[in-house]
Motif scaffolding. Structure first.
Motif, PDB file in Angstrom:
ATOM      1  N   GLU A 170      32.172   0.213  91.021  1.00 26.27           N
ATOM      2  CA  GLU A 170      32.085  -1.093  91.956  1.00 26.27           C
ATOM      3  C   GLU A 170      31.093  -1.955  91.600  1.00 26.27           C
ATOM      4  O   GLU A 170      31.317  -3.195  91.447  1.00 26.27           O
ATOM      5  N   GLU A 171      30.057  -1.398  91.316  1.00 28.29           N
ATOM      6  CA  GLU A 171      28.792  -2.123  90.730  1.00 28.29           C
ATOM      7  C   GLU A 171      28.113  -1.898  89.595  1.00 28.29           C
ATOM      8  O   GLU A 171      27.875  -0.532  89.416  1.00 28.29           O
ATOM      9  N   PRO A 172      27.934  -2.577  88.448  1.00 27.35           N
ATOM     10  CA  PRO A 172      27.388  -1.857  87.174  1.00 27.35           C
ATOM     11  C   PRO A 172      25.764  -1.545  87.623  1.00 27.35           C
ATOM     12  O   PRO A 172      25.150  -2.141  88.345  1.00 27.35           O
ATOM     13  N   ILE A 173      25.595  -0.629  86.896  1.00 30.82           N
ATOM     14  CA  ILE A 173      24.036   0.176  87.136  1.00 30.82           C
ATOM     15  C   ILE A 173      23.243  -0.151  85.725  1.00 30.82           C
ATOM     16  O   ILE A 173      23.787   0.152  84.480  1.00 30.82           O
ATOM     17  N   ALA A 174      22.211  -0.588  85.758  1.00 32.82           N
ATOM     18  CA  ALA A 174      21.550  -0.959  84.668  1.00 32.82           C
ATOM     19  C   ALA A 174      20.629   0.121  84.371  1.00 32.82           C
ATOM     20  O   ALA A 174      20.175   1.079  85.053  1.00 32.82           O
ATOM     21  N   VAL A 175      20.362   0.524  83.103  1.00 35.58           N
ATOM     22  CA  VAL A 175      19.072   1.656  82.417  1.00 35.58           C
ATOM     23  C   VAL A 175      17.880   0.808  82.208  1.00 35.58           C
ATOM     24  O   VAL A 175      17.816  -0.295  81.786  1.00 35.58           O
ATOM     25  N   ARG A 176      17.030   1.503  83.000  1.00 36.41           N
ATOM     26  CA  ARG A 176      15.846   0.614  83.008  1.00 36.41           C
ATOM     27  C   ARG A 176      14.964   0.040  81.938  1.00 36.41           C
ATOM     28  O   ARG A 176      15.127   0.934  80.977  1.00 36.41           O
ATOM     29  N   PRO A 177      14.939  -1.133  81.630  1.00 34.04           N
ATOM     30  CA  PRO A 177      14.024  -1.752  80.439  1.00 34.04           C
ATOM     31  C   PRO A 177      12.728  -1.673  80.811  1.00 34.04           C
ATOM     32  O   PRO A 177      11.668  -1.623  80.044  1.00 34.04           O
ATOM     33  N   THR A 178      12.365  -1.710  81.986  1.00 31.26           N
ATOM     34  CA  THR A 178      11.051  -1.379  82.560  1.00 31.26           C
ATOM     35  C   THR A 178      11.208  -1.128  83.946  1.00 31.26           C
ATOM     36  O   THR A 178      12.360  -1.239  84.695  1.00 31.26           O
TER      37      THR A 178
END
Length: 555
Positions: A170-178
């Motif tokens: 439902e909502e994209p989840i980012a993989v931490r860049p920091t």
């Protein structure tokens, strides 16, 4: 919202690509320019050579014919640096290529180096009152886009999880860049009073930055290991003090452990951390490529993130105040810089303090002595060295000649080789061979631990001095554009008077950019500033100069 989302390239974790990681740059839009899948560089095959007559005799008196192996480095550091580097880190058993482009397997040899760095730095930051924690790998879209300048700085590098199995999220989840946007919403919950400050946390973890620059193991990879410290204070003075304390720890990692000289300084407004107040840095240099490389950074974030994430505290007077924040990070890039600076045409050259094995002991068989007698002597020597606190390896492999073992350990960069043969045993001595300069000597077995420790200390010191001399020879002062370009095109770093204006730096980038070499930029404004003569003008704009800036092309 739509403006920010338009800047964020949606990239699925399984996508192929050309690389990314610890640095700036404007990668191509993944939806338009799908990069080719990275392959490990192919090596040229070498012709087999016969050993010359009368040479290559083994200790038993038989002629030893040199066999072709994949052990050696075929590329020359001064001729094909890229291929040389690839061969060194693969043949030296530091990395293994992986089927996801820009991601690499860290083998035990290199991971042991990271552990040495980690142990040192972790001990030192705990002396400053920093505690370790762990925060999640994933970032909600809502949290990531909350700080506009920050997300714009990282948007092209953010990898997004958009699907679970066959279902769209439902909502994209980012993989931490920091992790600023991961941690600071929690800081807002934890900090209420001045009694909650300072809050000093660090985490050892991995991050993902989905760039599309050329992948280079350790130097630029899509996933890399690092530590990231995130601290909050009641006053700016406390934050400023910590920024410099952490920066000096980074200097110590490079100079005291890796024997790599660095320059401490502050980044320009163009090059500083996105969303921060100011960024300090330690900058290294690779003479063979003529490029600077950012070693580690310590940022004062000011109160920008505190405002966005509503991190407030109540002071002694019951006044509501915003905290002052810092963040700072050191990555596995450290290992790559060390390899590039010290390695030679035989492979790795490791400073003793970072070497997983500081001393390797090899027995030299003889026809008039039992091998087990030599091995027992080697074991006794190893015990004395280990008792002296040294990291020691004993090589008793019977399916390889001593010559092969010498080359094998030279390739891996072990600082000191100890050889024990029949004559050495009779004379109560050992032969020692230095990896850094090939120096050979004989030392007595009595009190050998102290003798070898002294040699290793000398190697560590000599490697730093040699690297500093090479670095300093590549720094040129220039006061006008012609001098600047002449130095830059000679693969030098350039110290030039500058007006410290964004527009001028952007103009320099445009004027120096080439397809082959890329643009020059400010590496830092060194803390140690030469005297600026009265009336000095900027080398580029002709405006009054405010300070000296160090310029160069970089990784």
């Amino acid at each position: 919202m739509e403006e920010v989302e338009a800047k964020v390239a949606e990239v699925e974790l399984a996508a192929d690509g050309e690389l990314a990681a610890d640095g700036g740059g404007k990668p191509a839009d993944v939806r338009k320019d799908k990069p080719k899948k990275e392959k490990a560089p192919k090596e040229k095959k070498e012709k087999k050579e016969k050993a010359p007559q009368g040479q290559g005799k083994a200790s038993g008196g038989k002629k030893e014919v040199k066999k072709e192996t994949q052990l050696g480095i075929s590329a020359k550091k001064d001729e094909n640096f890229s291929l040389w580097y690839s061969q060194v880190v693969t043949h030296g058993e530091m990395i293994e290529y992986y089927d996801v482009s820009g991601c690499y397997i860290l083998r035990p040899w290199s991971y042991a180096m990271w552990e040495i760095i980690k142990d040192f730095f972790d001990t030192e930051i705990k002396k400053l009152g920093v505690k370790n924690a762990y925060f999640p790998l994933f970032v909600s879209e809502k949290a990531l886009i909350k700080e506009k300048d920050h997300v714009e700085g990282f948007a092209p590098e953010v990898a997004w999880v958009t699907r679970s199995g066959n279902s769209e999220l439902e909502e994209p989840i980012a993989v931490r860049p920091t992790s600023e946007t991961v941690m600071y919403p929690i800081y807002a919950k934890w900090i209420r009073s001045h009694r909650d400050l300072p809050l000093k946390l660090n985490q050892w973890c991995n991050v993902v930055r989905w760039e599309f620059k050329d992948p280079t193991p350790f130097i630029r990879s899509r996933e890399f290991l690092w530590q990231e410290g995130h601290t909050a204070f009641a006053t700016k003075e406390e934050a400023d003090e910590e920024v410099l304390a952490i920066l000096d720890l980074y200097r110590r990692v490079y100079e005291d452990i890796l024997a790599v000289p660095v320059i401490k300084g502050i980044k320009s407004e163009v090059e500083k951390f996105a969303g921060g107040l100011y960024t300090t840095t330690v900058e290294a240099y690779i003479p063979n490529t003529g490029r600077g490389i950012q070693g580690a950074t310590s940022h004062c974030l000011g109160q920008n993130f505190a405002k966005m994430f509503e991190i407030y505290f109540e002071n002694d007077n019951r006044e509501r105040k915003m905290v002052w924040q810092n963040s700072w990070g050191l990555t596995t890039r450290t290992i790559g810089v060390m390899v590039m600076v010290h390695g030679d045409d035989k492979g790795l050259v490791l400073p003793p303090r970072i070497a997983p094995v500081q001393v390797v002991i090899i027995h030299i068989p003889g026809k008039d002595i039992e091998t087990n007698v030599l091995i027992e002597a080697c074991k006794e020597t190893a015990k004395q060295l280990k008792d002296a606190g040294l990291r020691v390896e004993e090589d008793y492999r019977d399916n390889y000649t001593p010559g092969f073992k010498f080359s094998d350990w030279e390739l891996k960069g072990v600082p000191l080789r100890v050889e024990i043969g029949p004559k050495d045993l009779a004379s109560k001595q050992v032969k020692v061979v230095r990896r850094d300069n090939g120096g050979k000597d004989f030392i007595a077995t009595e009190n050998i631990g102290a003798s070898v420790a002294k040699i290793l200390d000398d190697i560590q010191k000599s490697m730093l001095e040699k690297a500093r001399e090479a670095r300093d020879a590549c720094i040129v002062k220039a006061t006008n554009w012609d001098e600047f370009m002449a130095a830059l095109n000679s693969k030098k770093m350039v110290l030039a008077p500058w007006c410290d204006e964004k527009e001028v730096e952007e103009r320099v980038k445009e004027r120096t950019k080439t397809d082959q070499h890329g643009a020059a930029k400010t590496l830092c404004m060194p803390f140690e500033q030469p005297e600026l003569p009265e009336g000095s003008v900027c080398f580029s704009s002709g405006k009054p100069a405010k300070k000296w800036a160090l310029w160069g092309r970089s990784y």
